[in-house]
Design an enzyme around this catalytic site. Structure first.
Site, PDB file in Angstrom:
ATOM      1  N   ASN A   1       8.022  -5.770  -0.763  1.00  0.00           N
ATOM      2  CA  ASN A   1       7.908  -4.566   0.058  1.00  0.00           C
ATOM      3  C   ASN A   1       6.437  -4.448   0.413  1.00  0.00           C
ATOM      4  OD1 ASN A   1       7.793  -2.151   1.342  1.00  0.00           O
ATOM      5  ND2 ASN A   1       8.988  -1.007  -0.182  1.00  0.00           N
TER       6      ASN A   1
ATOM      7  N   GLU B   1      12.394  -9.869   2.170  1.00  0.00           N
ATOM      8  CA  GLU B   1      11.703  -8.656   2.639  1.00  0.00           C
ATOM      9  C   GLU B   1      12.526  -7.425   2.255  1.00  0.00           C
ATOM     10  OE1 GLU B   1      11.046  -8.584   6.864  1.00  0.00           O
ATOM     11  OE2 GLU B   1      10.156  -6.581   6.804  1.00  0.00           O
TER      12      GLU B   1
ATOM     13  N   ASP C   1       1.057 -15.709   6.962  1.00  0.00           N
ATOM     14  CA  ASP C   1       0.541 -17.063   6.719  1.00  0.00           C
ATOM     15  C   ASP C   1       0.637 -17.430   5.239  1.00  0.00           C
ATOM     16  OD1 ASP C   1      -0.029 -17.363   9.390  1.00  0.00           O
ATOM     17  OD2 ASP C   1      -2.169 -16.992   9.188  1.00  0.00           O
TER      18      ASP C   1
ATOM     19  N   ALA D   1       3.074  -0.803   4.846  1.00  0.00           N
ATOM     20  CA  ALA D   1       2.602  -0.809   6.239  1.00  0.00           C
ATOM     21  C   ALA D   1       2.045  -2.165   6.664  1.00  0.00           C
ATOM     22  CB  ALA D   1       1.548   0.276   6.418  1.00  0.00           C
TER      23      ALA D   1
ATOM     24  N   SER E   1      13.099   2.501   3.400  1.00  0.00           N
ATOM     25  CA  SER E   1      13.615   3.175   4.592  1.00  0.00           C
ATOM     26  C   SER E   1      14.142   2.140   5.593  1.00  0.00           C
ATOM     27  CB  SER E   1      12.505   4.009   5.229  1.00  0.00           C
ATOM     28  OG  SER E   1      11.435   3.179   5.649  1.00  0.00           O
TER      29      SER E   1
ATOM     30  N   ARG F   1       7.139   0.474  13.629  1.00  0.00           N
ATOM     31  CA  ARG F   1       7.711  -0.075  12.382  1.00  0.00           C
ATOM     32  C   ARG F   1       8.819  -1.091  12.660  1.00  0.00           C
ATOM     33  NH1 ARG F   1       5.512   3.399   8.338  1.00  0.00           N
ATOM     34  NH2 ARG F   1       5.218   5.484   9.166  1.00  0.00           N
TER      35      ARG F   1
ATOM     36  N   HIS G   1      12.577  -2.955   2.174  1.00  0.00           N
ATOM     37  CA  HIS G   1      12.032  -1.630   2.499  1.00  0.00           C
ATOM     38  C   HIS G   1      12.970  -0.556   1.991  1.00  0.00           C
ATOM     39  CE1 HIS G   1       9.003  -3.441   4.998  1.00  0.00           C
ATOM     40  NE2 HIS G   1       9.944  -4.205   5.510  1.00  0.00           N
TER      41      HIS G   1
ATOM     42  N   PRO H   1       0.790  -1.231   0.000  1.00  0.00           N
ATOM     43  CA  PRO H   1       0.000   0.000   0.000  1.00  0.00           C
ATOM     44  C   PRO H   1       0.821   1.278   0.000  1.00  0.00           C
ATOM     45  CG  PRO H   1      -0.132  -1.118   2.120  1.00  0.00           C
ATOM     46  CD  PRO H   1       0.525  -2.071   1.167  1.00  0.00           C
ATOM     47  N   ASN H   2       0.321   2.217  -0.776  1.00  0.00           N
ATOM     48  CA  ASN H   2       0.827   3.590  -0.880  1.00  0.00           C
ATOM     49  C   ASN H   2       2.146   3.722  -1.637  1.00  0.00           C
ATOM     50  OD1 ASN H   2      -1.345   4.866   0.590  1.00  0.00           O
ATOM     51  ND2 ASN H   2      -0.517   3.883   2.413  1.00  0.00           N
TER      52      ASN H   2
ATOM     53  N   ARG I   1       4.810  12.361  -3.304  1.00  0.00           N
ATOM     54  CA  ARG I   1       4.545  12.962  -1.988  1.00  0.00           C
ATOM     55  C   ARG I   1       5.671  12.568  -1.037  1.00  0.00           C
ATOM     56  NH1 ARG I   1      -1.405  11.474  -2.039  1.00  0.00           N
ATOM     57  NH2 ARG I   1      -1.833  11.851  -4.245  1.00  0.00           N
TER      58      ARG I   1
ATOM     59  N   ARG J   1      13.110   4.016  12.655  1.00  0.00           N
ATOM     60  CA  ARG J   1      11.923   4.870  12.600  1.00  0.00           C
ATOM     61  C   ARG J   1      11.038   4.628  13.839  1.00  0.00           C
ATOM     62  NH1 ARG J   1       9.264   4.738   6.836  1.00  0.00           N
ATOM     63  NH2 ARG J   1       8.245   6.569   7.759  1.00  0.00           N
TER      64      ARG J   1
ATOM     65  N   TYR K   1      10.709   9.335   1.494  1.00  0.00           N
ATOM     66  CA  TYR K   1      10.829   8.193   0.587  1.00  0.00           C
ATOM     67  C   TYR K   1      11.572   8.499  -0.718  1.00  0.00           C
ATOM     68  CZ  TYR K   1       7.574   5.984   3.780  1.00  0.00           C
ATOM     69  OH  TYR K   1       6.987   5.449   4.903  1.00  0.00           O
TER      70      TYR K   1
END
Ligand code: CA2
Length: 147
Positions: free
Chosen positions: A74, A98, A87, A77, A102, A111, A100, A10-11, A18, A107, A23
Site C-alpha cells: 500500500n 498492490e 522502477d 499517495a 479505499s 488517484r 488500497h 506515507p500517512n 484522523r 475517488r 479511512y
C-alpha cells in the site's frame, strides 16, 4: 516457509486517528495484529512495515529480493506519483500485489493513475482493512500456483 512483506507508505501511520469517515477507525497497529493472526493461521512468515519516506520504501523493495517471496504494497499517495517505486518493483524480482483501503477508482481523478499497477501482479482496493487479509490469501495462492 513462505515469507511475505507488507509495506505501507506515507500517512498510513495515522489510520484510525484522523479522517475515520474516509479511512475507517481501525489503526495500522490493529491491522498488523490481524495480518499476523492470518499469517500464523496460514503457517507463513510476515513482516509488516510503514514509512513516510519514498527512499525508505524503495530500499525496502530492493532488500526484499531473496528475502521475501512476495510483497503486499500500500504505497499510499506515492502510488500516484512514484516512478522510483515503479522502477524498484520492476527490478526487484519479487511479485508485488498492490493494495488500497479505499477504492482509488471512485475517488478524485488524480488517484485513478497508479504507477504500481503496471508492474504489480494485481490490485485489491476498496475493501478497507479486510483487503490486507485478502491480499495475504491472494499472494499465498499466487505463489502456490507458481511453484
Ligand atoms: O486507500 C488507500 O489505501 C490509499 O493508499 C491511502 C492513501 C491515499 O493517498 C491513496 O490514494 C489511497 C492515503 C493514506 C492516508 O491515510 C490517512 C489516514 C488517516 C488520516 C489521514 C491520512
Amino acid at each position: 516457509m513462505t515469507s511475505l512483506l507488507i509495506l505501507n507508505g506515507p500517512n498510513l501511520n495515522l489510520l484510525g486517528t484522523r479522517q475515520p469517515e474516509v479511512y475507517g477507525a481501525t489503526t495500522l497497529a490493529e491491522i498488523e495484529i490481524q495480518c499476523q493472526d492470518k499469517a500464523n493461521a496460514l503457517g507463513i512468515d510476515l513482516q509488516f512495515e510503514q514509512s513516510n519516506h519514498e527512499g525508505v520504501l524503495v530500499e525496502a523493495i530492493h532488500g526484499a529480493r531473496g528475502k521475501f517471496d512476495g510483497i503486499i504494497l500500500n504505497a499510499g499517495a506515492y502510488t500516484h506519483t512514484s516512478v522510483a517505486l515503479m522502477d524498484a518493483i520492476s527490478s526487484a524480482d519479487v511479485p508485488v500485489l498492490e493494495l488500497h483501503l479505499s477504492n482509488i477508482h471512485a475517488r478524485e481523478s488524480f488517484r485513478h493513475k497508479s504507477y504500481i499497477a503496471p508492474v504489480a501482479i494485481g490490485q485489491i482496493c476498496g475493501l478497507g482493512p479486510a483487503g490486507y487479509l485478502l491480499a495475504i490469501e491472494g499472494m499465498v495462492t499466487y505463489l502456490g500456483e507458481k511453484a
